[in-house]
Enzyme design. Structure first.
Site, PDB file in Angstrom:
ATOM      1  N   LYS A   1      23.263 -11.120 -33.064  1.00 24.40           N
ATOM      2  CA  LYS A   1      21.860 -11.393 -32.788  1.00 24.40           C
ATOM      3  C   LYS A   1      21.654 -11.621 -31.289  1.00 24.40           C
ATOM      4  O   LYS A   1      20.723 -11.081 -30.700  1.00 24.40           O
ATOM      5  CB  LYS A   1      21.412 -12.625 -33.586  1.00 24.40           C
ATOM      6  CG  LYS A   1      19.953 -12.610 -33.875  1.00 24.40           C
ATOM      7  CD  LYS A   1      19.561 -13.429 -35.067  1.00 24.40           C
ATOM      8  CE  LYS A   1      18.052 -13.327 -35.244  1.00 24.40           C
ATOM      9  NZ  LYS A   1      17.559 -14.108 -36.341  1.00 24.40           N
TER      10      LYS A   1
ATOM     11  N   LYS B   1      26.819  -0.207 -43.515  1.00 30.25           N
ATOM     12  CA  LYS B   1      26.960  -1.175 -44.605  1.00 30.25           C
ATOM     13  C   LYS B   1      25.609  -1.384 -45.285  1.00 30.25           C
ATOM     14  O   LYS B   1      24.590  -1.535 -44.592  1.00 30.25           O
ATOM     15  CB  LYS B   1      27.455  -2.515 -44.021  1.00 30.25           C
ATOM     16  CG  LYS B   1      27.622  -3.610 -45.048  1.00 30.25           C
ATOM     17  CD  LYS B   1      27.580  -5.008 -44.411  1.00 30.25           C
ATOM     18  CE  LYS B   1      26.873  -5.947 -45.359  1.00 30.25           C
ATOM     19  NZ  LYS B   1      26.504  -7.241 -44.876  1.00 30.25           N
TER      20      LYS B   1
ATOM     21  N   LYS C   1      20.270  -5.755 -46.493  1.00 31.89           N
ATOM     22  CA  LYS C   1      18.816  -5.933 -46.485  1.00 31.89           C
ATOM     23  C   LYS C   1      18.245  -5.725 -45.088  1.00 31.89           C
ATOM     24  O   LYS C   1      17.219  -5.084 -44.913  1.00 31.89           O
ATOM     25  CB  LYS C   1      18.476  -7.362 -46.937  1.00 31.89           C
ATOM     26  CG  LYS C   1      18.357  -7.508 -48.423  1.00 31.89           C
ATOM     27  CD  LYS C   1      18.395  -8.978 -48.814  1.00 31.89           C
ATOM     28  CE  LYS C   1      19.807  -9.431 -48.956  1.00 31.89           C
ATOM     29  NZ  LYS C   1      20.183 -10.731 -49.299  1.00 31.89           N
TER      30      LYS C   1
END
Ligand code: AQP
Length: 323
Positions: free
Chosen positions: A110, A192, A195
């Site tokens: 992040k 991968k 969500k």
């Protein structure tokens, strides 16, 4: 053995969650003392709407029950029903070096993307250590993406044992249980399934939606007649998870020899997915029609989980001298 694992209620569960985690949960509940929880404290780092979090939490409970997790065998609880978790997280925080958390991929990714991260995301591996250590877990079934966090849990437990245990073991050291064949289930774009990448197929997507999504799985442009390499094709990887052995052998042979088109594999994959989850879909409709039963499962499990958690937390409190 004591088994423990959790799933975040941050959206509908997908095929990656199923093969990476839920299927192992189901297998392991038979012969072990299993605790599985809906990780709502964790989901707070991404879900910021109270009603939505409650709805997702209920949905994950229903999904676990529909897929075959049995409340008479396994303790299926909600993380925040055991507030002891947060107290243990604080005790563990006091022995966790900052450097360990700075290395964690969920936080590092992040920050590298230039996004600001809250302390909750930074400290998430400590909360996860509390989740696991609070139940004296021996084995934690997870996907590959959780391996690093499991290592940190062990490091934190060892450190606490060393600092406060005076040579005695306060926490049991858990081991990860990662099945190589399903460690990383690919999503529609080959990365991968996740969500946050928007590349998922949900377990309980409607059949029409499953067909539509499967058609979007990215493949190369090799023509039907040409040989194809199954190892590098994420469509084949997904097909392998659903196909019966003889069907898989046939498709693999035709990949290598040539003579199979991706369109055919996609149709067969979508059909197999729909068929695989059809019984669970029926059970889901049953649970949804009786929400009171889901709440009963939740309440009974919370009581069991809390009793175990309390014993371990008291041990940790005694060891470090609080209370
Ligand atoms: N693609 C995957 N392949 C194998 N295992 C997977 N898991 C998730 N995706 C895959 C495993 O599912 C369990 C629950 O994970 P979680 O609730 O922490 O969710 P997650 O890993 O955060 O799932 P997402 O979709 O990747 O969520 P976002 O995008 O919100 O981070 C874990 O055992 C995980 O390994």
């Amino acid at each position: 053995m004591r088994i423990l694992s959790g799933i975040q209620p941050s959206g509908a569960l997908h095929i990656g969650n199923y093969f990476g985690a839920l299927r192992q949960f189901i297998d392991l509940q038979r012969e072990n003392d299993a605790y599985y929880f809906v990780a709502d404290y964790h989901a707070l780092t991404s879900v910021r709407d109270a009603d939505q979090l409650r709805a997702y939490t209920f949905d994950v409970m229903v999904t676990m029950l529909s897929l075959g997790l049995d409340p008479d065998r396994a303790t299926l609880f909600v993380q925040s029903d055991v507030p002891e978790t947060t107290e243990l997280a604080w005790l563990l925080t006091t022995v966790t070096p900052m450097g360990w958390l700075q290395k964690c991929v969920s936080y590092k990714d992040k920050v590298e993307q230039g996004l600001s991260a809250e302390h909750g995301l930074f400290a998430y591996p400590v909360l996860q250590a509390a989740d696991i250590l609070l139940y004296d877990a021996d084995l934690v079934p997870v996907g590959q993406d959780q391996k690093q966090h499991l290592e940190i849990t062990r490091d934190i437990a060892e450190r606490f044992n060393q600092v406060f245990g005076g040579g005695k073991e306060v926490f049991r050291l858990p081991k990860p249980h990662i099945l190589e064949s399903v460690a990383v289930v690919p999503g529609l774009d080959g990365r991968k399934m996740s969500k946050s990448y928007g590349n998922t197929i949900e377990i309980f997507d409607e059949p029409a939606a499953i067909k539509k999504k499967v058609k979007r799985i990215v493949t190369d442009s090799t023509p039907v007649e040409a040989p194809k390499n199954p190892e590098t094709d994420s469509l084949y990887h997904l097909f392998k998870l659903f196909a019966a052995p003889d069907e898989l052998a046939e498709v693999e042979r035709r990949y290598r020899e040539g003579g199979i088109g991706y369109g055919e594999v996609k149709t067969r994959l979508a059909d197999a997915m729909i068929a695989r989850f059809a019984p669970a879909r029926e059970r889901r409709a049953e649970w949804l029609a009786h929400p009171g039963r889901v709440e009963e499962v939740r309440a009974a499990a919370a009581e069991r989980a809390r009793a175990t958690a309390r014993r371990v937390l008291d041990r940790a409190r005694r060891a470090c001298g609080v209370g």
